[in-house]
Design a protein around this motif. Structure first.
Motif, PDB file in Angstrom:
ATOM      1  N   PHE A  73      34.911  24.769 -29.607  1.00 15.26           N
ATOM      2  CA  PHE A  73      34.439  24.882 -28.222  1.00 15.26           C
ATOM      3  C   PHE A  73      34.825  26.255 -27.670  1.00 15.26           C
ATOM      4  CE2 PHE A  73      34.427  20.244 -28.435  1.00 15.26           C
ATOM      5  CZ  PHE A  73      33.294  19.927 -27.691  1.00 15.26           C
ATOM      6  N   PHE A  75      34.945  28.387 -24.063  1.00 15.23           N
ATOM      7  CA  PHE A  75      34.861  28.281 -22.607  1.00 15.23           C
ATOM      8  C   PHE A  75      34.851  29.686 -22.018  1.00 15.23           C
ATOM      9  CE2 PHE A  75      36.772  24.437 -24.200  1.00 15.23           C
ATOM     10  CZ  PHE A  75      36.137  23.445 -23.476  1.00 15.23           C
ATOM     11  N   LEU A 115      26.598  28.883 -17.989  1.00 13.05           N
ATOM     12  CA  LEU A 115      25.794  28.796 -19.207  1.00 13.05           C
ATOM     13  C   LEU A 115      26.330  27.678 -20.072  1.00 13.05           C
ATOM     14  CD1 LEU A 115      25.730  32.595 -20.080  1.00 13.05           C
ATOM     15  CD2 LEU A 115      23.852  31.270 -19.086  1.00 13.05           C
ATOM     16  N   ARG A 116      25.401  26.965 -20.701  1.00 13.27           N
ATOM     17  CA  ARG A 116      25.839  25.951 -21.656  1.00 13.27           C
ATOM     18  C   ARG A 116      24.861  25.933 -22.817  1.00 13.27           C
ATOM     19  NH1 ARG A 116      28.227  20.072 -20.312  1.00 13.27           N
ATOM     20  NH2 ARG A 116      28.263  19.226 -22.407  1.00 13.27           N
ATOM     21  N   ILE A 121      30.351  26.849 -23.132  1.00 20.05           N
ATOM     22  CA  ILE A 121      30.167  26.428 -21.748  1.00 20.05           C
ATOM     23  C   ILE A 121      30.891  27.418 -20.837  1.00 20.05           C
ATOM     24  CG2 ILE A 121      32.139  24.827 -21.923  1.00 20.05           C
ATOM     25  CD1 ILE A 121      30.551  22.912 -20.103  1.00 20.05           C
ATOM     26  N   SER A 122      30.243  27.818 -19.753  1.00 20.17           N
ATOM     27  CA  SER A 122      30.918  28.732 -18.831  1.00 20.17           C
ATOM     28  C   SER A 122      30.827  28.210 -17.412  1.00 20.17           C
ATOM     29  CB  SER A 122      30.316  30.140 -18.909  1.00 20.17           C
ATOM     30  OG  SER A 122      29.028  30.189 -18.331  1.00 20.17           O
ATOM     31  N   SER A 129      38.545  25.880 -16.682  1.00 17.19           N
ATOM     32  CA  SER A 129      38.244  25.437 -18.046  1.00 17.19           C
ATOM     33  C   SER A 129      39.494  25.242 -18.897  1.00 17.19           C
ATOM     34  CB  SER A 129      37.282  26.411 -18.720  1.00 17.19           C
ATOM     35  OG  SER A 129      37.822  27.693 -18.729  1.00 17.19           O
ATOM     36  N   PRO A 131      42.352  23.202 -18.473  1.00 16.66           N
ATOM     37  CA  PRO A 131      42.629  21.777 -18.744  1.00 16.66           C
ATOM     38  C   PRO A 131      41.488  21.120 -19.526  1.00 16.66           C
ATOM     39  CG  PRO A 131      43.010  22.294 -16.419  1.00 16.66           C
ATOM     40  CD  PRO A 131      42.358  23.491 -17.029  1.00 16.66           C
ATOM     41  N   VAL A 132      40.267  21.541 -19.256  1.00 20.69           N
ATOM     42  CA  VAL A 132      39.126  20.976 -19.984  1.00 20.69           C
ATOM     43  C   VAL A 132      39.247  21.315 -21.472  1.00 20.69           C
ATOM     44  CG1 VAL A 132      36.615  20.925 -20.162  1.00 20.69           C
ATOM     45  CG2 VAL A 132      37.689  21.163 -17.909  1.00 20.69           C
ATOM     46  N   VAL A 134      41.974  21.732 -23.069  1.00 19.94           N
ATOM     47  CA  VAL A 134      43.018  20.891 -23.665  1.00 19.94           C
ATOM     48  C   VAL A 134      42.427  19.531 -24.058  1.00 19.94           C
ATOM     49  CG1 VAL A 134      45.218  19.702 -23.256  1.00 19.94           C
ATOM     50  CG2 VAL A 134      44.887  22.047 -22.416  1.00 19.94           C
ATOM     51  N   GLY A 135      41.603  18.954 -23.182  1.00 22.07           N
ATOM     52  CA  GLY A 135      40.984  17.658 -23.500  1.00 22.07           C
ATOM     53  C   GLY A 135      40.071  17.758 -24.710  1.00 22.07           C
ATOM     54  N   ALA A 136      39.258  18.800 -24.739  1.00 23.71           N
ATOM     55  CA  ALA A 136      38.356  18.977 -25.894  1.00 23.71           C
ATOM     56  C   ALA A 136      39.169  19.182 -27.170  1.00 23.71           C
ATOM     57  CB  ALA A 136      37.420  20.159 -25.645  1.00 23.71           C
ATOM     58  N   LEU A 138      42.147  18.045 -27.839  1.00 23.92           N
ATOM     59  CA  LEU A 138      42.758  16.787 -28.289  1.00 23.92           C
ATOM     60  C   LEU A 138      41.788  16.006 -29.171  1.00 23.92           C
ATOM     61  CD1 LEU A 138      44.584  15.495 -25.075  1.00 23.92           C
ATOM     62  CD2 LEU A 138      45.611  16.454 -27.150  1.00 23.92           C
ATOM     63  N   GLN A 139      40.527  15.997 -28.754  1.00 29.00           N
ATOM     64  CA  GLN A 139      39.535  15.284 -29.542  1.00 29.00           C
ATOM     65  C   GLN A 139      39.282  15.994 -30.875  1.00 29.00           C
ATOM     66  OE1 GLN A 139      38.503  12.411 -29.401  1.00 29.00           O
ATOM     67  NE2 GLN A 139      36.771  12.407 -30.818  1.00 29.00           N
TER      68      GLN A 139
END
Lengths: 313, 348
Positions: A73, A75, A115-116, A121-122, A129, A131-132, A134-136, A138-139
């Motif tokens: 990912f 960001f 943009l995505r 993703i921006s 972005s 914390p986001v 970090v979530g991505a 983790l997965q």
């Protein structure tokens, strides 16, 4: 080809002098001409809205993106055209997006800073972005395939609390996040000394997060330096902060530069473009002319397209 | 609980909610649960998470005190194809996560030009009556109204969370479930007789809109948020027994966007219409409902709003009581409006 890395000390112009590959130089100059073209299009009133160019910083995404995989990912942020172009090499889609024409990456809805595409993703909100990511991450770690989440931020972004909440959780939970910091020393018009106490290294290390400092502006040497570091994160999951010392040559946005002409001239004198031009004049001139012509052709073609439509909302 | 009469079930609302969360984590390994102090044996400040971390240790994350950060982490999990559920300990703290909710979760669905699914459920305990004071008692719902692709829901004693929560999480855009804290310990009700006077039925197939009534033509309808249902129920009993005014109560599970279609048979017959909520004055959910009703039935009488005072929520019991909507406020307002005060001889 990527030259062998010198792992003993940070890379700088002084100790890496190999001529960049044609492909690298093309990408660097494509981004440069893309950004300069945008500023001209704004001046002539052909673009609506705003833009934040990455002039002076082009070599960072050129160094980083080839190290990233399709399942990583990315960001990006408000100053993200270079990130997108280095990831996808799609100046037509990006220009159409910014000009609101058919074929734009996000049909003109997102514009310059939203943009995505696939796992890129921006967003225009500073620090959002992290914390986001970090979530991505983790997965990605759960999938056990060595994927990374790579947010690009600036020095000014370190004013946001979200950055610290994210670093804390990334370290606690071993989330494979590589934060790329493009430290250009200025946040909009506020210089670093007016908005940052301490420094980025100290802030990263306070959370037990690994830190790497990169100076110099040779994309391929930087890439070689980063490659093993990113591989290590892929294997261990332990997050990493990479700080690039860089410079912003143009205004924050379009015409809002409060720096003196002398200050900007001093930055231009140490710009990668000036340096490359002096060291490899022939190939530079050839690629530079070709990218200038390419951008001119792209502008002409994109301008002829119909306005975009927003159908799938 | 001051109401009397038979209950449709002996389950408490917090148990129903907990059962719903267990079923979600059990049925789908894309479901995560994040929040502060959610691990067993504590199981969250209100025990909604009890047992989750023991059964699903790799998908239940207890977080630092970082609302902005952990809602962001949930957004990242969602971006990576997962279906996170987030618990905010006290609703007042949700403001810390405003950016991640509005600018990322909700906008991500449409701001990139084509619709991108973003599955996320945020649980948000709200409301007062417990003496916790201004920063632990607020009804924050109104601050989230009117955001594209952000659905708002409210827990009630009438709605079955085990049926509804999976549907919220299956939607392609985020939702917030507001949960009045005083409901948790109360009995879970449902369709059928809820006491010796009132019956509950659902107006729609999805069982989102509950209708509580006595078998007579109503003189007024109260549209109640889930958390204000107990006060409305008590007021409705009192209005019937002491003033011979029959009011019916409609409780929508979904606050926003407010779905007016299922109410058409009730509202088109035009009794007086009130919206009751615990939130304080100004920019209320009731004002939104009134606007939607006015748009649908331009010639009806104006919708009347009953809400708490224009105030912070004070701590001391007597002060808090004065600020928050009480059953007697509803009784007084409705009976005065209808000019139909006929006290029965045996009233208490």
């Amino acid at each position: 080809m990527i030259p062998p890395a010198n792992l003993s000390h940070p890379v700088s112009s002084a100790n890496a002098s190999a001529c960049p590959s044609r492909e690298t130089l093309e990408l660097l100059l494509l981004i440069r001409h893309f950004e300069e073209t945008l500023l001209r299009l704004f001046q002539s009133g052909k673009i609506h809205g705003t833009t934040h160019t990455c002039l002076g910083q082009e070599y960072i995404p050129v160094a980083v993106m080839p190290l990233l995989r399709d399942d990583d990912f990315v960001f990006s942020n408000h100053r993200g055209h270079g990130h997108y172009l280095a990831r996808f090499r799609d100046p037509e889609g990006l220009l159409a997006e910014i000009m609101g024409r058919e074929g734009g990456t996000c049909d003109g809805v997102g514009g310059s800073q939203h943009l995505r595409r696939d796992r890129y993703i921006s967003t225009g909100v500073q620090g959002e972005s992290l914390p986001v990511a970090v979530g991505a991450a983790l997965q990605l770690r759960r999938k056990k395939r060595g994927g990374l989440a790579v947010p690009f931020i600036g020095d000014g972004t370190w004013g946001q609390g979200a950055v610290y909440e994210a670093l804390n959780m990334a370290a606690l939970w071993n989330a494979p996040v590589v934060v790329i910091v493009e430290n250009n020393g200025i946040a909009q018009t506020t210089v670093r000394s007016a908005n940052m106490a301490g420094n980025i290294e100290g802030r990263a290390r306070a959370f037990g997060v690994e830190y790497l400092r990169c100076t110099g502006h040779e994309a391929e040497a930087l890439q070689a330096r980063l490659a093993p570091e990113l591989d290590r994160v892929r294997q261990s999951g332990a997050p990493l902060v990479v700080e690039f010392e860089t410079r912003r040559l143009a205004a924050h946005s379009k015409g809002d530069d409060t720096r003196t002409p002398e200050e900007v001239a001093a930055l231009r004198a140490i710009d990668w473009g000036a340096d490359y031009q002096a060291r490899w004049p022939e190939i530079f001139a050839e690629v530079d002319a070709r990218m200038r012509d390419r951008m001119a052709a792209i502008v002409e073609e994109v301008e002829s397209r119909a306005l975009s439509s927003w159908s799938n909302r | 609980m001051t109401n009397t009469g038979e209950r449709s079930t002996s389950e408490r609302i917090i148990e129903n909610l907990n059962r719903a969360l267990h079923a979600l984590l059990d049925g789908d390994d894309r479901v995560f649960f994040l929040g502060e102090d959610v691990l067993d044996p504590y199981g969250g400040a209100f025990k909604a998470a009890r047992g989750l971390s023991t059964k699903y240790p790799d998908r239940v994350l207890t977080t630092p005190i970082s609302e902005l950060g952990f809602v962001g982490v949930a957004n990242g999990l969602s971006l990576a194809g997962q279906r996170p559920i987030v618990e905010i300990m006290f609703g007042d703290f949700i403001f810390l996560a405003f950016d991640q909710i509005i600018n990322f979760a909700a906008k991500s669905v449409s701001m990139y030009g084509r619709r991108v699914p973003h599955h996320l459920l945020i649980r948000c305990p709200v409301g007062g009556h417990r003496g916790y004071g201004a920063t632990h008692s607020q009804s924050v719902q109104k601050h989230f109204l009117g955001v594209p692709d952000l659905d708002l829901f409210e827990l009630s004693p009438l709605h079955d969370n085990t049926a509804l929560l999976p549907r919220i999480l299956a939607r392609d855009h985020p939702g917030i479930l507001f949960e009045s804290k005083v409901l948790y310990a109360q009995p879970q009700l449902g369709e059928g007789a809820i006491d010796d006077l009132f019956t509950c039925e659902f107006l729609d197939e999805e069982r989102m809109t509950a209708h509580v009534f006595v078998d007579r033509d109503p003189q007024a309808i109260l549209i109640a948020s889930g958390g204000s249902f107990p006060a409305c129920w008590q007021a409705a009993r009192q209005l019937l027994l002491e003033h011979e005014i029959e009011v019916q109560i409609v409780v929508p599970f979904q606050l926003y966007p407010f779905e007016v279609q299922s109410l058409a048979p009730l509202l088109s017959t035009a009794p007086a219409l009130y919206v009751v909520e615990e939130g304080t004055a100004g920019g209320t959910w009731g004002a939104e409902v009134a606007a939607v009703v006015a748009e649908a039935w331009p010639h009806r009488a104006p919708v009347r709003l009953i809400h708490s005072a224009d105030s912070i929520i004070p701590s001391a019991r007597h002060l808090e009581r004065d600020v928050l909507v009480q059953p007697e406020n509803i009784v007084k307002r409705v009976s005065t409006d209808l000019h139909a005060i006929h006290p029965r001889s045996h009233h208490q």
